[in-house]
Design an enzyme around this catalytic site. Structure first.
Site, PDB file in Angstrom:
ATOM      1  N   ASP A  19     -40.972 -64.651  18.851  1.00 54.76           N
ATOM      2  CA  ASP A  19     -39.864 -63.698  18.922  1.00 54.76           C
ATOM      3  C   ASP A  19     -40.336 -62.357  18.379  1.00 54.76           C
ATOM      4  OD1 ASP A  19     -37.028 -62.963  19.320  1.00 54.76           O
ATOM      5  OD2 ASP A  19     -36.975 -62.795  17.144  1.00 54.76           O
TER       6      ASP A  19
ATOM      7  N   TYR B 113     -37.867 -55.169  19.861  1.00 54.66           N
ATOM      8  CA  TYR B 113     -38.474 -54.933  21.171  1.00 54.66           C
ATOM      9  C   TYR B 113     -37.508 -54.205  22.111  1.00 54.66           C
ATOM     10  CZ  TYR B 113     -42.499 -58.124  20.434  1.00 54.66           C
ATOM     11  OH  TYR B 113     -43.654 -58.720  20.007  1.00 54.66           O
TER      12      TYR B 113
ATOM     13  N   CYS C 118     -36.998 -64.623  22.712  1.00 50.60           N
ATOM     14  CA  CYS C 118     -36.602 -63.222  22.625  1.00 50.60           C
ATOM     15  C   CYS C 118     -36.085 -62.844  24.007  1.00 50.60           C
ATOM     16  CB  CYS C 118     -37.794 -62.356  22.239  1.00 50.60           C
ATOM     17  SG  CYS C 118     -37.532 -60.575  22.378  1.00 50.60           S
ATOM     18  N   ASN C 119     -34.852 -62.389  24.081  1.00 51.30           N
ATOM     19  CA  ASN C 119     -34.262 -62.085  25.382  1.00 51.30           C
ATOM     20  C   ASN C 119     -34.976 -60.934  26.080  1.00 51.30           C
ATOM     21  OD1 ASN C 119     -31.384 -63.593  25.830  1.00 51.30           O
ATOM     22  ND2 ASN C 119     -31.856 -63.360  23.667  1.00 51.30           N
TER      23      ASN C 119
ATOM     24  N   CYS D 168     -29.060 -62.180  22.507  1.00 50.52           N
ATOM     25  CA  CYS D 168     -30.213 -61.860  21.667  1.00 50.52           C
ATOM     26  C   CYS D 168     -30.272 -62.970  20.631  1.00 50.52           C
ATOM     27  CB  CYS D 168     -30.060 -60.501  20.990  1.00 50.52           C
ATOM     28  SG  CYS D 168     -31.341 -60.133  19.760  1.00 50.52           S
TER      29      CYS D 168
END
Length: 269
Positions: A9, A41, A72-73, A183
């Site tokens: 992530d 990010y 992590c989306n 998220c």
């Protein structure tokens, strides 16, 4: 040696997936990498997110994991297919599981999505939802203030409630019956979000659904851990090790109780 599930992530958000994996699959070893030095990010350009994600994957591959989970989306939206193409082990993201859960949950066919700027800009959730149900209505909102709040360990504070209320304001009057926490940092803020949104709105955690999918994939591929030895988990971060250790220990207190853990700070970033 027991093969691990490797989870990565942009920061501590993927620990929400780790918690569910450890709860559902207590015999599985987990290796986690939080890129805390470069979080978040979400505001970064897609090519930079792709580069960072590949770096984390390359680092984790040395441990010979049986699965990579991009928890992590933003990284899922940008890098999932590219990572899948270059690896011969299962690679799972967090967007499709969350979208499927929302489709199963919604009664009105109107779904809200909150996420980072990168995730919302990619329209990855909207595409995933409409692929399954073309008539579904989606209200999306970027909430850039939430990830830094979690990374600072303030997810149970009154500041968290105020920040969540301010961030979600444009969504609060929308007619929706479920809200995707798009998220993996956001489940840290579940209590604050629940205090702000209509109590009739169901919160969908992509972290919970991703852990269920991990279990399903490993079961059907005959890859579940067979040893009864207590797994030795490994946790890596690229930034402030003290804060990372504090948040991880707090969030995973029950799961890590009596379990050996290795903490390391790599130097590749």
């Amino acid at each position: 040696m027991q093969q691990a599930i490797a989870i990565l992530d942009s920061g501590v958000g993927g620990l929400t997936v780790v918690k569910e994996v450890m709860r559902q699959l207590p015999q599985e070893k987990v290796i986690y990498f939080g890129d805390t030095a470069r979080t978040p990010y979400g505001p970064r350009p897609a090519d930079e997110v792709l580069t960072f994600t590949n770096q984390l994957v390359d680092y984790l591959i040395q441990f010979n994991p049986k699965m990579i989970v991009i928890a992590c989306n933003t990284a899922t939206a940008v890098a999932l297919e590219q990572i899948r193409d270059r690896l011969d082990i299962p690679v799972l993201g967090v967007i499709s599981p969350g979208a499927r859960a929302a489709i199963k949950t919604t009664r009105s066919g109107i779904v809200g999505v909150i996420g980072t700027e990168g995730t919302i800009r990619s329209e990855a959730y909207e595409q995933a939802l409409k692929t399954i149900s073309p008539t579904i209505q989606v209200h999306s909102l970027a909430c850039p203030a939430l990830v830094p709040l979690v990374e600072r360990g303030l997810y149970f504070s009154e500041e968290a409630v105020d920040t969540v209320r301010d961030s979600l304001q444009p969504l609060l009057d929308k007619p929706m019956d479920c809200l995707i926490l798009g998220c993996t940092h956001y489940p840290f803020l579940t209590e604050a979000i629940a205090r702000v949104v209509d109590p009739e709105v169901t919160l969908i955690s992509s972290a919970d659904e991703t852990a269920r999918e991990i279990s399903t994939i490993l079961y059907h591929r005959g890859m579940l851990a067979t040893t009864k030895d207590i797994p030795v988990h490994q946790f890596f971060c690229s930034g402030d090790a003290e804060m990372f250790h504090l948040i991880t220990g707090s969030w995973l207190r029950e799961q890590l109780l009596g379990t050996p853990v290795v903490w390391q700070v790599p130097t590749f970033v």
